[in-house]
Design a protein around this motif. Sequence first.
Motif, short mmCIF file in Angstrom:
data_model
loop_
_atom_site.label_atom_id
_atom_site.label_comp_id
_atom_site.label_asym_id
_atom_site.label_seq_id
_atom_site.Cartn_x
_atom_site.Cartn_y
_atom_site.Cartn_z
N PRO A 35 4.30 4.28 7.76
CA PRO A 35 3.04 4.44 7.00
C PRO A 35 1.95 3.58 7.62
O PRO A 35 2.23 2.64 8.37
CB PRO A 35 3.44 3.96 5.60
N PRO A 36 0.69 3.88 7.33
CA PRO A 36 -0.41 3.10 7.93
C PRO A 36 -0.35 1.64 7.49
O PRO A 36 0.02 1.31 6.37
CB PRO A 36 -1.67 3.81 7.39
N ILE A 37 -0.72 0.76 8.41
CA ILE A 37 -0.76 -0.68 8.16
C ILE A 37 -2.11 -1.02 7.52
O ILE A 37 -3.16 -0.72 8.09
CB ILE A 37 -0.57 -1.47 9.47
N LEU A 38 -2.07 -1.65 6.35
CA LEU A 38 -3.30 -2.01 5.63
C LEU A 38 -3.57 -3.50 5.81
O LEU A 38 -2.66 -4.31 5.97
CB LEU A 38 -3.16 -1.67 4.14
N ILE A 39 -4.85 -3.85 5.76
CA ILE A 39 -5.27 -5.25 5.86
C ILE A 39 -5.44 -5.77 4.44
O ILE A 39 -6.33 -5.35 3.70
CB ILE A 39 -6.58 -5.38 6.65
N THR A 40 -4.53 -6.69 4.03
CA THR A 40 -4.56 -7.21 2.66
C THR A 40 -5.46 -8.42 2.50
O THR A 40 -5.96 -8.68 1.42
CB THR A 40 -3.13 -7.57 2.21
N HIS A 41 -5.63 -9.21 3.56
CA HIS A 41 -6.53 -10.37 3.51
C HIS A 41 -7.44 -10.31 4.72
O HIS A 41 -6.97 -10.44 5.85
CB HIS A 41 -5.74 -11.68 3.50
N VAL B 50 -1.71 -8.55 6.98
CA VAL B 50 -1.50 -7.11 6.91
C VAL B 50 -0.34 -6.81 5.96
O VAL B 50 0.35 -7.71 5.48
CB VAL B 50 -1.24 -6.52 8.30
N SER B 51 -0.13 -5.53 5.71
CA SER B 51 0.82 -5.11 4.68
C SER B 51 2.28 -5.18 5.14
O SER B 51 3.16 -5.17 4.29
CB SER B 51 0.49 -3.69 4.22
N GLU B 52 2.55 -5.26 6.45
CA GLU B 52 3.93 -5.27 6.92
C GLU B 52 4.10 -6.38 7.97
O GLU B 52 3.17 -6.68 8.72
CB GLU B 52 4.32 -3.92 7.51
N GLU B 53 5.28 -6.95 8.01
CA GLU B 53 5.56 -8.00 8.97
C GLU B 53 5.71 -7.41 10.37
O GLU B 53 6.26 -6.32 10.54
CB GLU B 53 6.84 -8.75 8.59
N GLY B 54 5.22 -8.15 11.35
CA GLY B 54 5.37 -7.75 12.75
C GLY B 54 4.59 -6.53 13.13
O GLY B 54 4.91 -5.88 14.12
#
Length: 1290
Positions: free
Chosen positions: A451-457, A476-480
């Motif tokens: 799924p697309p990687i989102l920028i949370t901060h 971002v929403s996922e590690e690595g």
Amino acid sequence: MPEPVKKTVSAFTKKPKTTELTAGSTAVFEAETEKAGIKVKWQRAGTEITESEKYVIKAEGNKHSLTINNVGKDDDVTYAVIAGSSKVKFELKVKEPEKTEIAPPAQAAPAQAALESPAPSIESSQSIEVPSVGPPPEEPQDPIGLFVTRPQDGEVTVGGSITFTAKVAGESLLKKPSVKWFKGKWMDLASKVGKHLQLHDNYDRNNKVYIFEMEIIEAKMTFAGGYRCEVSSKDKFDSSNFNLTVNEAPITGDLDIRSAFRRTSLAGGGRRMTSAFLSTEGLEETGELNFSALLKKRDSFLRSVNRGEAKTESQPDVDVWEILRKAPPSEYEKIAFQYGITDLRGMLKRLKRIKKEEKKSTAFLKKLDPAYQVDKGQKIKLMVEVANPDADVKWLKNGQEIQVSGSKYIFEAVGNKRILTINHCSLADDAAYECVVGEEKSFTELFVKEPPILITHPLEDQMVMVGERVEFECEVSEEGATVKWEKDGIELTREETFKYRFKKDGKKQYLIINESTKEDSGHYTVKTNGGQSVAELIVQEKKLEVYQSIADLTVKARDQAVFKCEVSDENVKGIWLKNGKEVVPDERIKISHIGRIHKLTIEDVTPGDEADYSFIPKGFAYNLSAKLQFLEVKIDFVPREEPPKIHLDCLGQSPDTIVVVAGNKLRLDVPISGDPTPTVIWQKVNKKSDLVLSHDDSMISSENSSDLNTDSKLLFESEGRVRVEMHEDHCVFIIEGAEKEDEGVYRVIVKNPVGEDKADITVKVIDVPDPPEAPKISNIGEDYCTVQWQPPKYDGGQPVLGYILERKKKKSFRWMRLNFDLLKELSYEAKRMIEGVVYEMRIYAVNSIGMSRPSSASQPFMPIAPPSEPTHFTVEDVSDSTVALKWRPPERIGAGGLDGYIVEYCKDGSTEWIPALPGLTERTTALIKDLVTGDKLHFRVKAINLAGESGAAIIKDPVTVQEILQRPKIWLPRHLRQTLVKKVGETINIVIPFQGKPRPKVTWMKDGQTLDSKDVGIRNSNTDTILFIRKAELHQSGAYEVTLQIENMTDKVVITIQIIDKPGPPQSIKLVDVWGFNAALEWKPPQDDGNAQILGYTVQKADKKAMEWYTVFDHYRRTNCIVSDLIMGNEYFFRVFSENLCGLSETAATTKNPAYIQKTGTTYKPPSYKEHDFSEPPKFTYPLVNRSVIAGYNTTLSCAVRGIPKPKIFWYKNKMDLSGDAKYRMFSKQGVLTLEIRKPTPFDSGFYTCKAVNECGEAEIECRLDVRGNQMNLTDNINSATKKRTSVKL
């Protein structure tokens, strides 16, 4: 606080210059500094030079020199001289002495061979030793790099081996460096070590060099590409890029052509990787031919061409693998990043091999597709069709059979279909799958898309000084996750100097700039495949402000001397000098650095301490100087009787006012004399009362204090914050940590029996100013605003020198300074803000003492700008008293949104604009009413939002308020240009738009007669007329004529309406004959066809006993039929329904007498009849009709034919057979022939022929089809004349 520091200038008045010398000579470099006593350092290739026989360093006053003896080729490097924060670089170029002897040719040949040989970093199976002509020149050492020898580009033939070598200097390293080898940008080759790749390392103790090698064994075509070697130690990093070219093996007579046609598959077991080493490794015979070896040259040429024409545009709703197939190889990684593909394994194999038709499988009717794609977390179904419905299949993943485990895998068998369902797909399911039936296999690859990687901060703005470390951080929403960093729209990569460093820590992503420069200022963007975040970096030149300089001191023997200064940067270190020599701390001399304050403390001052003291901040060309004066106390002969005396002039300061900084210690030494020893009284003169501090050996009588106020209190304080210390020849007045309340006039009185003396000392306590009030924001624009503030209520006793302004985003905690030079005014225009972001401002006041605490934050505000002016502003309509206007929204609305529009008008020749509408309107149209006929008016419209009004959109020419004559014109809708068919009882609502001014007169006629308003409703408006019939009846069918009339101008159209109903039953049905198991029926068409063509008949039969009706024929077009397969011994009744567009008739025609099917007797002999010949040649009973249609809409051509036996039908266009064209579909039902043309174009116009052929003959019929464009003549309502050509060939 001193005045703002000016821009730093060079500390050198004379700089050394680049020199070119011959080897063996002596080089002298000279430099002069602005001041004497400044410490100067010399560097060679980034390393400080120490004095030796080779290097001679001299310093005389402000003159400095470096002498290099016996210059050699190894001295040809870069040098530098450093003084304070100034650094000057220069070079020494060494030339070889001219040679008188010519080298023999025998040595030149090997040298030339050495030049043509491959780079030394690439080792091959055969090594060539090159004799040395002379000592090789040493390359200049890069102070940043770690490599002694970098890996060089290499070239190898398919099947050969090659070794890349990197050498790292180990002399300056404490431990073994870490080395990583990469292919492309991301792929770490450490995990690919195996059959085709080996990594080696060793240490050369003699030369103190680490040697790292990467060996590629049995190279393949897919190994070609770019590689990178990265080496890192504790605090150093370096990288080197190199390329590998793989050439096709030369073709010889012994070439086995079968090797080029080897079959390829994936080795089972392990997960397949994107690496070129795994894309072809372990390929065995599994069914698909690989032609990449035969077409290598063509593919290489196409790739080289495509690299220059790489396209990075992509569309979100397209097949990713189709994009990969068309894209050049240089774009694979960008496409993978954009669409979230984490594993590119198998890509080169899939894209390079040429697809070839496989032999028809005997076990599979339908195989798996070459590849499937699924989003992470979704499910996917893999389906095959097998020839044997009872066959057993096996499903394999990466060569291993899939076992049933929970709900992850579901196996289904539905008829010939075999289905494998994979639920909750993860990256572990990204693999190769096989379906095995017997000895045959079907292969596919499953690609799992994350799924697309989102920028949370998001990122935050930063402001730093030149040389400081910058660290951008986002989450971002996922590690690595893989992200892309850009600066001002340009992608950032690791450069050779390692300017940028990228770091990952869980979900956090970092961009690090080790030493920032002015060129690093700009907007930085972090991008993922699901969003982006932007932040601004402002890099200011590094300045150092001196808040408090050191001051001259006068102290007595055995006293304490404290030199103190305060600078703006608490991280700045410095050195203390005494008469130009560095001060070395010991038990008596202390040097301290706490925050921004630097102190030099000298205990028990002696005459030898009298000197000039200086503080020099490291890295800055500043010199803060002060003098220490030693006070010698002279003892004079004093007579026994001496009146008291205060000797304030001995302090070297003004006796009237003493200034002390708040928080500092005030120590006031007052020398006194008198015999006998006088009594000392300290008194603070206040408005209401005096505070008295006294020191003597006995109680003070009331007459000794008669001159004091009655409210005074005598205090004997020798301890505490405010105290008095008594000594033999002086007294000391001390205030620890001065406060504002300590400010005032202090009176010291000395008394003895001989007399008294007194003196007034004014103490002034100065401090940093109070914080100003919260600033006010005004004049807010798109990216700017005006900040205003008031001076602080208390300036700290010193005039305010200026102000410092800071801003931050509302949801952020980081304040960013907007100015480094103090603001003298009480307002400032802040710029370079982002529209739509909420900001806050705060202000600091600065005086000579320092900077105040920050003010309260301003009210949050958002930079917004008014929208641009509306577009396409035109006059839509004009009448005698109204004007209709229309426009489009502004091109730029901005973050402030759009509140509405204001419309104004102005008479021609006037400048007064009058609102045309009350308040704002949200529509993009306006009707201005109650205008005076004949006036000439100008109109304008403005867009309004929170920021104010936009520019005005104005109609250039004035508009005259007067009705405009316009010819009447009827715009007949397309569906009304043909006959309008409606059923009885349906509602008819016909809307016909028209134009014309003034309002035309509308007249409706039916078949030449005026319409009856009771049956039909008519409603007219300014732009259309409506015909309404609530329930249609048959008598309302006919031609309706609409006429528009304006004066003597008219326009008319005719609309044909057909009202249809169910037909009546057929007439005169009779049973003609009954024989065997058959019955012959005959009837006549119905008298009432329902005002529509009879499409056919439905024939039913019923047994006389049960009287249950069963359909024998439906959609039967003839008026006679034979009912067969009747049961012997039963009696049957028959009935027939007629059918049209409305459906079947409500009643049916039924036979009066039943048909009896007689039983067969033993003696019955059937009569002999002459067999009737029913055969007949084809004959068209309904012809083709010429048609004219609109392009883009499906159309049909129909006709009817009969013939026995059933004829074969052929369709032709302009004598060309249409049977193989997918654009045309042919239907034949009950003798009705139909040709459907899908979305015809003008190219489909022409003559269409239908040909029917049987053994008795053939027949043809022809028609013309005209396909018009989207525009057609509205007045042409007459169909073109029909043309029929029918011929029968027997």
